[in-house]
Design an enzyme around this catalytic site. Structure first.
Site, PDB file in Angstrom:
ATOM      1  N   CYS A 112       0.805  -1.222   0.000  1.00  0.00           N
ATOM      2  CA  CYS A 112       0.000   0.000   0.000  1.00  0.00           C
ATOM      3  C   CYS A 112       0.842   1.277   0.000  1.00  0.00           C
ATOM      4  CB  CYS A 112      -0.937   0.005   1.204  1.00  0.00           C
ATOM      5  SG  CYS A 112      -2.037  -1.419   1.276  1.00  0.00           S
ATOM      6  N   HIS A 251      -3.600   6.972   3.034  1.00  0.00           N
ATOM      7  CA  HIS A 251      -3.961   5.700   2.414  1.00  0.00           C
ATOM      8  C   HIS A 251      -5.362   5.314   2.861  1.00  0.00           C
ATOM      9  CE1 HIS A 251      -4.164   1.592   1.252  1.00  0.00           C
ATOM     10  NE2 HIS A 251      -3.937   1.107   2.458  1.00  0.00           N
ATOM     11  N   ASN A 281     -10.099  -0.477  -0.156  1.00  0.00           N
ATOM     12  CA  ASN A 281      -8.639  -0.373  -0.091  1.00  0.00           C
ATOM     13  C   ASN A 281      -8.067  -0.834  -1.428  1.00  0.00           C
ATOM     14  OD1 ASN A 281      -5.892  -0.709   0.370  1.00  0.00           O
ATOM     15  ND2 ASN A 281      -6.138  -1.643   2.376  1.00  0.00           N
TER      16      ASN A 281
END
Length: 324
Positions: A112, A251, A281
């Site tokens: 990520c 994020h 996500n």
């Protein structure tokens, strides 16, 4: 004087997967997903929407916004953990699709944190050579890397891509600084196996498939602490107070992590850009997708100070400050 973002772009798959639809796929409920994650929908790749294809479309939009041709690019970096092939890299595919014949290209695996790692890398290249133009992309099709019977992971992730074209400016704009970190000792809390080895001596015990496995509660605790620490260290290092931050783009992991992080950092909600409810996500793609949405909707103006922060498997994490 420094590295500036000349243009942004993003691309999301057409298919929208809702929480209600997930009820028929895995032992869960729409209400449980909404309450636990804040996610309502996510995008799922279909035909013609492989990782490199989403990345290419995002890149084309970023290049158009920047007024930069593909031939002007010197480097293409794609942050991804879900390239449709191990070799060649998604970046090489993007280079081919764009016709970026003067660029070299490679993928970057930082989960990520991939886009922020890539942005930090672009900044280093451009500071060393002011003539360079660097395309940084975060792109994922994690729908192909999930166990769709595991409700702890399959409800969280989605597909998409975001891109930024970076170059040099002799103004007072640009990347102010970054704070990048990793801790490989904690890998078992969030990982994804490779396909099983064809060499029997190299087979990894416990490899149940090449999909994401996660200890959610432990990841939650580490993610909040790590991002808070990275942001705090960076602000102190660059002598910047929180009040001068125009917008925070974190994020987009899930709402529980985001809410806790914002609370710990004591940023007003009005200064934090959140779109996790729409896309879930998207790993390395989450920050550049959010950046492009914020940019294209007019939430960012020249001279604004933007703060990014991320956390991902590895563990990897970091924070970046940029004057737009």
């Amino acid at each position: 004087m420094g590295t500036v973002v000349l243009g942004t772009g993003s691309c999301l798959p057409k298919k929208v997967l809702t929480n209600v639809e997930l009820e028929s796929m895995v032992d869960t409920s729409a209400e449980w997903i909404q309450t636990r994650t804040g996610i309502e929908t996510r995008r799922i790749g279909g035909k013609g929407e492989k990782t490199y294809q989403l990345a290419t479309k995002a890149a084309e939009k970023a290049l158009a916004a920047a007024g930069v041709s593909a031939e002007e690019l010197d480097l293409v970096v794609v942050g991804t953990i879900s390239s449709h092939m191990l070799m060649p890299s998604s970046a090489c595919y993007v280079q081919k699709e764009l016709g970026a014949t003067n660029a070299f290209a490679f993928d970057l695996n930082a989960a990520c944190s991939g886009f922020l790692y890539g942005l930090d890398l672009a900044d280093k290249y451009i500071r060393a050579n002011h003539d360079m133009k660097v395309l940084v992309i975060g792109a994922e099709t994690l729908s192909g890397r999930l166990n769709w019977q595991d409700r702890n992971t399959c409800i969280l992730f989605g597909d998409g891509a975001g891109a930024a074209v970076c170059g040099y400016s002799d103004s007072d704009r640009g990347v102010i600084g970054s704070s990048m970190h990793s801790d490989g000792s904690l890998w078992k809390l969030l990982y994804m196996h490779a396909p099983e080895s064809s060499n029997p001596d190299l087979i990894v015990k416990g490899n149940n498939g090449a999909y994401i496995q996660m200890e959610g509660r432990e990841v939650f605790k580490h993610a909040v602490r790590a991002m808070e620490d990275a942001v705090t260290r960076l602000l102190v290092k660059e002598n910047i107070d929180k009040e001068s931050i125009s917008l925070v783009i974190p994020h987009q992991a899930n709402m529980r992590i985001l809410a806790k992080l914002v609370d710990r950092l004591d940023f007003p909600q009005s200064k934090v850009f959140i779109n996790v409810s729409k896309y879930g996500n998207t790993s390395a793609a989450s920050i550049p997708i959010a950046l492009d949405e914020a940019n294209s909707s007019g939430l960012i103006t020249q001279g604004d100070t933007i703060l990014f922060c991320s956390f991902g498997g590895g563990f990897t994490w970091g924070a970046t400050l940029i004057k737009w």
